[in-house]
Design a protein around this motif. Structure first.
Motif, PDB file in Angstrom:
ATOM      1  N   PHE A 173       0.882  -1.324  -0.254  1.00 47.21           N
ATOM      2  CA  PHE A 173       0.069   0.153   0.120  1.00 47.21           C
ATOM      3  C   PHE A 173       0.861   1.429  -0.130  1.00 47.21           C
ATOM      4  N   VAL A 174       0.431   2.180  -0.701  1.00 47.08           N
ATOM      5  CA  VAL A 174       1.250   3.444  -0.744  1.00 47.08           C
ATOM      6  C   VAL A 174       0.348   4.650  -0.556  1.00 47.08           C
ATOM      7  N   ALA A 175       0.962   5.929  -0.133  1.00 43.69           N
ATOM      8  CA  ALA A 175       0.605   7.094  -0.055  1.00 43.69           C
ATOM      9  C   ALA A 175       0.882   8.013  -1.137  1.00 43.69           C
ATOM     10  N   GLU A 176      -0.007   8.425  -1.907  1.00 43.89           N
ATOM     11  CA  GLU A 176       0.572   9.505  -3.053  1.00 43.89           C
ATOM     12  C   GLU A 176      -0.416  10.708  -3.040  1.00 43.89           C
ATOM     13  N   GLU A 177       0.616  11.711  -3.137  1.00 47.29           N
ATOM     14  CA  GLU A 177       0.012  13.108  -3.144  1.00 47.29           C
ATOM     15  C   GLU A 177      -0.782  13.366  -4.416  1.00 47.29           C
ATOM     16  N   ALA A 178      -1.657  14.186  -4.505  1.00 46.99           N
ATOM     17  CA  ALA A 178      -2.744  14.155  -5.534  1.00 46.99           C
ATOM     18  C   ALA A 178      -1.816  14.780  -6.894  1.00 46.99           C
ATOM     19  N   ALA A 179      -1.025  15.331  -6.917  1.00 46.36           N
ATOM     20  CA  ALA A 179      -0.307  15.653  -8.247  1.00 46.36           C
ATOM     21  C   ALA A 179       1.203  15.811  -8.037  1.00 46.36           C
ATOM     22  N   ASP A 221       2.853  13.377  -9.868  1.00 42.32           N
ATOM     23  CA  ASP A 221       3.614  12.741 -11.053  1.00 42.32           C
ATOM     24  C   ASP A 221       4.383  11.296 -10.525  1.00 42.32           C
ATOM     25  N   GLY A 222       3.490  10.525  -9.818  1.00 43.73           N
ATOM     26  CA  GLY A 222       3.988   9.267  -9.486  1.00 43.73           C
ATOM     27  C   GLY A 222       4.979   9.027  -8.222  1.00 43.73           C
ATOM     28  N   ARG A 223       5.389  10.228  -7.750  1.00 44.29           N
ATOM     29  CA  ARG A 223       6.380   9.962  -6.768  1.00 44.29           C
ATOM     30  C   ARG A 223       5.525   9.730  -5.132  1.00 44.29           C
ATOM     31  N   LEU A 224       5.833   9.021  -4.548  1.00 43.97           N
ATOM     32  CA  LEU A 224       5.107   8.316  -3.371  1.00 43.97           C
ATOM     33  C   LEU A 224       5.491   9.007  -2.135  1.00 43.97           C
ATOM     34  N   ALA A 225       4.787   9.128  -1.567  1.00 50.11           N
ATOM     35  CA  ALA A 225       5.042  10.063   0.278  1.00 50.11           C
ATOM     36  C   ALA A 225       5.582   8.823   0.834  1.00 50.11           C
ATOM     37  N   VAL A 234       8.045  -0.450   5.695  1.00 54.01           N
ATOM     38  CA  VAL A 234       7.287   0.496   5.984  1.00 54.01           C
ATOM     39  C   VAL A 234       8.009   1.767   6.096  1.00 54.01           C
ATOM     40  N   SER A 235       7.862   2.743   5.017  1.00 55.47           N
ATOM     41  CA  SER A 235       8.819   3.882   5.035  1.00 55.47           C
ATOM     42  C   SER A 235       8.221   5.150   4.493  1.00 55.47           C
ATOM     43  N   THR A 236       8.404   6.241   5.186  1.00 52.10           N
ATOM     44  CA  THR A 236       8.036   7.500   4.637  1.00 52.10           C
ATOM     45  C   THR A 236       9.075   8.464   4.220  1.00 52.10           C
ATOM     46  N   ARG A 296       5.489  12.193  10.061  1.00 59.18           N
ATOM     47  CA  ARG A 296       4.877  12.747  11.125  1.00 59.18           C
ATOM     48  C   ARG A 296       3.432  13.311  10.740  1.00 59.18           C
ATOM     49  N   ARG A 297       2.869  12.579   9.841  1.00 52.79           N
ATOM     50  CA  ARG A 297       1.566  12.907   9.354  1.00 52.79           C
ATOM     51  C   ARG A 297       0.715  11.699   9.496  1.00 52.79           C
ATOM     52  N   GLY A 298       1.099  10.746   9.950  1.00 52.14           N
ATOM     53  CA  GLY A 298       0.160   9.415  10.234  1.00 52.14           C
ATOM     54  C   GLY A 298       0.004   8.458   9.049  1.00 52.14           C
ATOM     55  N   LEU A 299       1.124   8.813   8.085  1.00 50.29           N
ATOM     56  CA  LEU A 299       0.944   7.894   6.752  1.00 50.29           C
ATOM     57  C   LEU A 299       1.252   6.476   7.008  1.00 50.29           C
ATOM     58  N   ALA A 300       2.090   6.395   7.855  1.00 47.55           N
ATOM     59  CA  ALA A 300       2.565   4.912   8.379  1.00 47.55           C
ATOM     60  C   ALA A 300       1.498   3.896   8.950  1.00 47.55           C
ATOM     61  N   CYS A 301       0.733   4.975   9.723  1.00 47.45           N
ATOM     62  CA  CYS A 301      -0.241   4.290  10.548  1.00 47.45           C
ATOM     63  C   CYS A 301      -1.411   3.904   9.464  1.00 47.45           C
ATOM     64  N   GLN A 302      -1.568   4.808   8.553  1.00 48.20           N
ATOM     65  CA  GLN A 302      -2.727   4.459   7.504  1.00 48.20           C
ATOM     66  C   GLN A 302      -2.288   3.341   6.913  1.00 48.20           C
ATOM     67  N   ILE A 303      -1.102   3.157   6.456  1.00 49.51           N
ATOM     68  CA  ILE A 303      -0.758   2.196   5.494  1.00 49.51           C
ATOM     69  C   ILE A 303      -0.535   0.680   6.242  1.00 49.51           C
ATOM     70  N   THR A 304      -0.207   0.817   7.557  1.00 49.78           N
ATOM     71  CA  THR A 304      -0.221  -0.482   8.306  1.00 49.78           C
ATOM     72  C   THR A 304      -1.681  -0.751   8.613  1.00 49.78           C
ATOM     73  N   ILE A 305      -2.625   0.141   8.765  1.00 51.03           N
ATOM     74  CA  ILE A 305      -4.041  -0.349   8.915  1.00 51.03           C
ATOM     75  C   ILE A 305      -4.539  -0.946   7.616  1.00 51.03           C
TER      76      ILE A 305
END
Length: 204
Positions: free
Chosen positions: A105-111, A113-117, A144-146, A152-161
């Motif tokens: 699972f990945v976190a991606e900013e809306a715009a 260009d494919g770079r993941l957060a 699990v990496s940000t 510190r925006r909770g992305l690792a938590c969201q991905i783990t869930i």
């Protein structure tokens, strides 16, 4: 809370009943016994839904970015991740297993260009059955990496869930991981803890 109440709690170390904790606004909600973890996950999922970064299942096109983030994790742990062999093996492993016994699972900013957060991976292995796990299916979370810009925006938590949901949907009864000291509190907040028997390892 007030300095007087805080001092009383710190100096006496007394246990506080739920009614008093609610009156002092130390808790935000009361749930029935045994439902705290499920409620916490539901609240976390709702919070995740308000994030400006979208969490989704990874596609093959994300492979390079997923490996980039995994390398950042290794480097933060003091492990040299600059070499090519593990990256090629990782690409091959994801190509062969993603969508089968591996999920990312990945976190991606809306715009972006494919770079993941952020990203995180889970894999399912089959062990011999036992009384506590008749199906023998076991889960493992790794990578699990940000990205430093998004920490510190909770992305690792969201991905783990999200990974835990995938494991549950695949009838995995137990999930393991290895936590760094920085991430241990996150995983403990989601219900992870030491098992009844110590994990031992030998390198051959």
């Amino acid at each position: 809370l007030g300095a007087g109440v805080a001092a009383d709690m710190v100096l006496t170390g007394r246990r506080m009943a739920i009614d008093e904790a609610e009156r002092l606004r130390l808790v935000s909600r009361r749930v029935p016994h045994g439902q705290a973890r499920d409620t916490a996950l539901q609240v976390a999922a709702r919070i995740a839904g308000n994030s400006p970064v979208a969490v989704r299942a990874a596609a093959p096109a994300d492979t390079a970015e997923v490996i980039r983030l995994a390398a950042l994790m290794y480097e933060a742990m003091g492990i040299d991740a600059s070499g090519g062999p593990w990256r090629e093996a990782a690409r091959a492993g994801l190509a062969a297993r993603l969508g089968a016994d591996v999920a990312v699972f990945v976190a991606e900013e809306a715009a972006a260009d494919g770079r993941l957060a952020a990203a995180g991976a889970g894999s399912i292995t089959r062990r011999l059955p036992g009384p506590a796990n008749p199906g023998g299916r076991a889960g493992y979370i790794q990578w699990v990496s940000t990205d430093p810009r998004w920490r510190r925006r909770g992305l690792a938590c969201q991905i783990t869930i999200a990974l835990l949901g995938w494991f549950a949907a695949n009838q995995v009864l137990a999930v393991e991981l290895h936590a760094t000291s920085q991430a241990e509190s996150l995983y403990r907040s989601l219900g992870f803890g030491p098992g009844p028997y110590p994990g031992l390892r030998i390198r051959l």
